[in-house]
Design a protein around this motif. Sequence first.
Motif, PDB file in Angstrom:
ATOM      1  N   ARG A 112      -2.788 -42.794  22.206  1.00  7.38           N
ATOM      2  CA  ARG A 112      -4.109 -43.395  22.041  1.00  7.38           C
ATOM      3  C   ARG A 112      -4.554 -44.030  23.355  1.00  7.38           C
ATOM      4  N   ALA A 113      -3.674 -44.864  23.909  1.00  7.28           N
ATOM      5  CA  ALA A 113      -4.000 -45.567  25.150  1.00  7.28           C
ATOM      6  C   ALA A 113      -4.328 -44.580  26.258  1.00  7.28           C
ATOM      7  N   GLU A 114      -3.573 -43.492  26.284  1.00 11.38           N
ATOM      8  CA  GLU A 114      -3.761 -42.493  27.342  1.00 11.38           C
ATOM      9  C   GLU A 114      -5.122 -41.822  27.227  1.00 11.38           C
ATOM     10  N   ARG A 115      -5.469 -41.466  25.980  1.00 14.55           N
ATOM     11  CA  ARG A 115      -6.755 -40.780  25.793  1.00 14.55           C
ATOM     12  C   ARG A 115      -7.924 -41.723  26.045  1.00 14.55           C
ATOM     13  N   VAL A 116      -7.775 -42.992  25.654  1.00 10.42           N
ATOM     14  CA  VAL A 116      -8.828 -43.972  25.927  1.00 10.42           C
ATOM     15  C   VAL A 116      -8.989 -44.131  27.436  1.00 10.42           C
ATOM     16  N   GLN A 117      -7.853 -44.208  28.119  1.00  9.60           N
ATOM     17  CA  GLN A 117      -7.858 -44.349  29.580  1.00  9.60           C
ATOM     18  C   GLN A 117      -8.602 -43.190  30.240  1.00  9.60           C
ATOM     19  N   GLU A 118      -8.321 -42.003  29.729  1.00  2.97           N
ATOM     20  CA  GLU A 118      -8.930 -40.802  30.292  1.00  2.97           C
ATOM     21  C   GLU A 118     -10.451 -40.828  30.113  1.00  2.97           C
ATOM     22  N   ALA A 119     -10.870 -41.204  28.907  1.00  7.76           N
ATOM     23  CA  ALA A 119     -12.319 -41.270  28.639  1.00  7.76           C
ATOM     24  C   ALA A 119     -12.951 -42.366  29.489  1.00  7.76           C
ATOM     25  N   ALA A 120     -12.234 -43.484  29.633  1.00  7.45           N
ATOM     26  CA  ALA A 120     -12.760 -44.596  30.419  1.00  7.45           C
ATOM     27  C   ALA A 120     -12.934 -44.179  31.876  1.00  7.45           C
ATOM     28  N   ILE A 122     -13.608 -41.098  32.944  1.00  7.81           N
ATOM     29  CA  ILE A 122     -14.785 -40.226  33.017  1.00  7.81           C
ATOM     30  C   ILE A 122     -16.061 -41.056  33.045  1.00  7.81           C
ATOM     31  N   LEU A 123     -16.066 -42.157  32.283  1.00  4.73           N
ATOM     32  CA  LEU A 123     -17.300 -42.929  32.113  1.00  4.73           C
ATOM     33  C   LEU A 123     -17.354 -44.186  32.986  1.00  4.73           C
ATOM     34  N   ASP A 124     -16.403 -44.338  33.901  1.00  6.57           N
ATOM     35  CA  ASP A 124     -16.377 -45.536  34.765  1.00  6.57           C
ATOM     36  C   ASP A 124     -16.262 -46.820  33.965  1.00  6.57           C
ATOM     37  N   LEU A 125     -15.460 -46.793  32.929  1.00  5.63           N
ATOM     38  CA  LEU A 125     -15.349 -47.995  32.096  1.00  5.63           C
ATOM     39  C   LEU A 125     -14.020 -48.706  32.284  1.00  5.63           C
ATOM     40  N   GLU A 126     -13.192 -48.219  33.198  1.00  4.51           N
ATOM     41  CA  GLU A 126     -11.844 -48.773  33.323  1.00  4.51           C
ATOM     42  C   GLU A 126     -11.798 -50.291  33.513  1.00  4.51           C
ATOM     43  N   ARG A 143     -22.313 -46.529  27.408  1.00  7.13           N
ATOM     44  CA  ARG A 143     -21.186 -45.684  27.836  1.00  7.13           C
ATOM     45  C   ARG A 143     -19.989 -45.857  26.906  1.00  7.13           C
ATOM     46  N   VAL A 144     -19.803 -47.079  26.389  1.00  7.37           N
ATOM     47  CA  VAL A 144     -18.697 -47.276  25.436  1.00  7.37           C
ATOM     48  C   VAL A 144     -18.951 -46.427  24.187  1.00  7.37           C
ATOM     49  N   ALA A 145     -20.226 -46.430  23.743  1.00  6.15           N
ATOM     50  CA  ALA A 145     -20.553 -45.624  22.569  1.00  6.15           C
ATOM     51  C   ALA A 145     -20.267 -44.149  22.835  1.00  6.15           C
ATOM     52  N   MET A 146     -20.583 -43.696  24.061  1.00  3.82           N
ATOM     53  CA  MET A 146     -20.269 -42.316  24.455  1.00  3.82           C
ATOM     54  C   MET A 146     -18.764 -42.110  24.459  1.00  3.82           C
ATOM     55  N   GLY A 147     -18.065 -43.096  25.029  1.00  4.88           N
ATOM     56  CA  GLY A 147     -16.612 -43.008  25.139  1.00  4.88           C
ATOM     57  C   GLY A 147     -15.968 -42.896  23.770  1.00  4.88           C
ATOM     58  N   ARG A 148     -16.485 -43.675  22.843  1.00  7.39           N
ATOM     59  CA  ARG A 148     -15.930 -43.648  21.495  1.00  7.39           C
ATOM     60  C   ARG A 148     -16.061 -42.240  20.917  1.00  7.39           C
ATOM     61  N   ALA A 149     -17.152 -41.559  21.307  1.00  7.14           N
ATOM     62  CA  ALA A 149     -17.351 -40.203  20.795  1.00  7.14           C
ATOM     63  C   ALA A 149     -16.423 -39.194  21.486  1.00  7.14           C
ATOM     64  N   ILE A 150     -16.292 -39.284  22.813  1.00 12.23           N
ATOM     65  CA  ILE A 150     -15.547 -38.215  23.497  1.00 12.23           C
ATOM     66  C   ILE A 150     -14.043 -38.366  23.342  1.00 12.23           C
ATOM     67  N   VAL A 151     -13.567 -39.614  23.116  1.00 11.09           N
ATOM     68  CA  VAL A 151     -12.126 -39.824  22.929  1.00 11.09           C
ATOM     69  C   VAL A 151     -11.604 -38.974  21.777  1.00 11.09           C
ATOM     70  N   ARG A 152     -12.466 -38.756  20.795  1.00 11.03           N
ATOM     71  CA  ARG A 152     -12.013 -38.070  19.586  1.00 11.03           C
ATOM     72  C   ARG A 152     -11.853 -36.574  19.770  1.00 11.03           C
ATOM     73  N   ARG A 153     -12.475 -36.017  20.811  1.00 12.82           N
ATOM     74  CA  ARG A 153     -12.561 -34.558  20.964  1.00 12.82           C
ATOM     75  C   ARG A 153     -13.006 -33.907  19.660  1.00 12.82           C
ATOM     76  N   PRO A 154     -14.205 -34.282  19.207  1.00  9.67           N
ATOM     77  CA  PRO A 154     -14.662 -33.786  17.910  1.00  9.67           C
ATOM     78  C   PRO A 154     -15.223 -32.376  18.026  1.00  9.67           C
ATOM     79  N   GLN A 155     -15.543 -31.793  16.869  1.00  6.98           N
ATOM     80  CA  GLN A 155     -16.153 -30.458  16.871  1.00  6.98           C
ATOM     81  C   GLN A 155     -17.605 -30.543  17.316  1.00  6.98           C
TER      82      GLN A 155
END
Lengths: 360, 304
Positions: A112-120, A122-126, A143-155
């Motif tokens: 979880r932490a790794e994927r959040v880190q990765e999304a952060a 991409i979005l300059d949220l680190e 950007r956090v709202a975007m991050g919440r979406a991309i972390v999931r790798r949804p369909q």
Amino acid sequence: MAEVRYENASRIYPGTDIPAVESLNLDIPDGELLVLVGPSGSGKSTALRMLAGLEFVDEGSVYINSEDVTLTPPQDRDIAMVFQNYALYPNMTVQANMGFALKQQGVAKPERAERVQEAARILDLEPYLDRKPKNLSGGQRQRVAMGRAIVRRPQVFLMDEPLSNLDAKLRVQTRTELADLQARLGVTTVYVTHDQVEAMTMGHRVAVLKDGILQQVDRPRTLYSRPVNLFVAGFIGSPAMNLVEVSSEGTDGLRLGSLALPLDEQTAHDLAALDAGDYTVGVRPEHLQLASEGIAGEVTVVEELGSESYVHVTVEHQGGPLLLVVRAEGETMTQRGDNVLISCRGPVHVFAPNGERIGA
Amino acid sequence: MSQQTDRAEQVKRLQRREGWRRRLPLVPALVFTIVVTQVPFILSLWYSLTEWKIVPPEPRTFIGFGNYVDLLDNRFFREAVWTSVWMTVSAVLLSLLLGTLLAILLDRKFFGQGFVRTLLITPFLIMPVVAGLVWKTQVFNSSFGVLNWLLDSLWFERIEFVTRWPLWSIVSVLVWQWTPFMMLIVLAGLQGQDQSVLEAARVDGASSRAMFFQVTLPQLRPYLELGILLGSIYLIQVFDYVDVITGGGPDSTNVPYFVFQRSIGGGWQFGQASAYSIVVVIASIVIATFGLRVLSNLLEGEKP
């Protein structure tokens, strides 16, 4: 990765007779960014929420990846949504916000932490991972709202006016970033906006809705050059198309005041087959010009935009005054009160009394 | 430069005058409040430092902090403090728990919702003395009470509830009256939640359980704290219920009732009683300070 399909999907709110969305048919191929655009009350948000499962589908079906999800609850649809007000969890840090969906799926903490880190990244949220939403600026929250979406790798990504709470400059900047991000991730995206400029600049295809009914869905360029009806013609384009009611006089073609309008062959042919009557003619400002001949008028307003300017001219048309917007050079010498001549080089759009386009 | 300071001075004077014009109409109320609350309070402060008995009348003598020192040795006072603590804590927590459950129920739409909500609020609208009397004579009473009628019909033995569990009898009336209050506060919190946050949680795949414990409950926290503090401030000074239901007695004499017993209730020791009441006031002020802090956090949290 998925394709999305609406099949005769309708939503009728309890207590009303008129559907908020009426028999919507839409095919969204894998990886496309489709924009739903329309004025308020057009049903664009409702259509999106039907796909999210937050709104019931009263008739018809919705498919994700050719699987019927009409009755599937939102948590089982594998979609991610970005809300207009971002809807961040106020009690959680940025990190927890972005990891929330993964936590619900039971993903282990390190991953979880790794994927959040990765999304952060991409979005300059680190730098902000440990902050609460209330300590972030509007752009960061977005950007956090975007991050919440991309972390999931949804369909599918669903975005409900995600930029409308940003100031004008940030909105334009985020617009391009978002379009770029979507292209990089290649996730099918449905994007709702009331801003036709946003729709035109971001969408691979744009679906125009009005009163719950889909008017036209096409590539932005086609939407602009071949609007299928009066509503789309007036809605798409800024400044708006000049729309003028014109009576046709038999085979003589259409005239704007004293100016004969250049119709393309197909339109002229189709028009000739119809009765004489009142038609609406549409000409975009850039297809009119200040010239040495044409219809005479008086300048009322000049809008200087730097690279170009829009000249508002009052002309006489069928016994009354008519305001036309003409595009002119950036450094025009024209001023209010000037008498000018306007010519038209086409293309000219012609709409029947019922609003339908005539000709190709 | 000097002209600027003049201007600033003028603006300040104007503002001051405007301020007074708005406050002036409030002055009579302020004077009245001071006369009926603050003057007696200051007198109590003074009395608490004296030994003063009215029946039989004795001259008032100044003894410093004697009354406060005696407090620590007084077994009855210590018992009253424990009763107060038990009564307040259990009544507040139980009514908060029940209130929260009812609020969750009322937060969803169902037929007759408005009617049910009104019914649920009614206990809060009843005067404390009346509530105490109704419970004592119609619910707990061993001959006429509903509870004993129920026990009787189920072939159980009758119980004199108030004698057997004096503290819990009072607590149950307090819970009955204060649950609606807690319910309203929690309901306000639930309905103040951003709907799209809940929708986001659903889209994010949260189960109902996860949604309640991870999203809703943390957001309710300031409201729960507010309920606890307002409830505590009120319930720590409960007097009427004790007087009506048990009339004191072991296990149900809380500090306010003890103050009453020591003064106009038969003890006539006004110096001592004043010292007890000052202790209650200090306790209330401590709780109220926390309460105000919570309240200001709550208001701050609403800013975007």
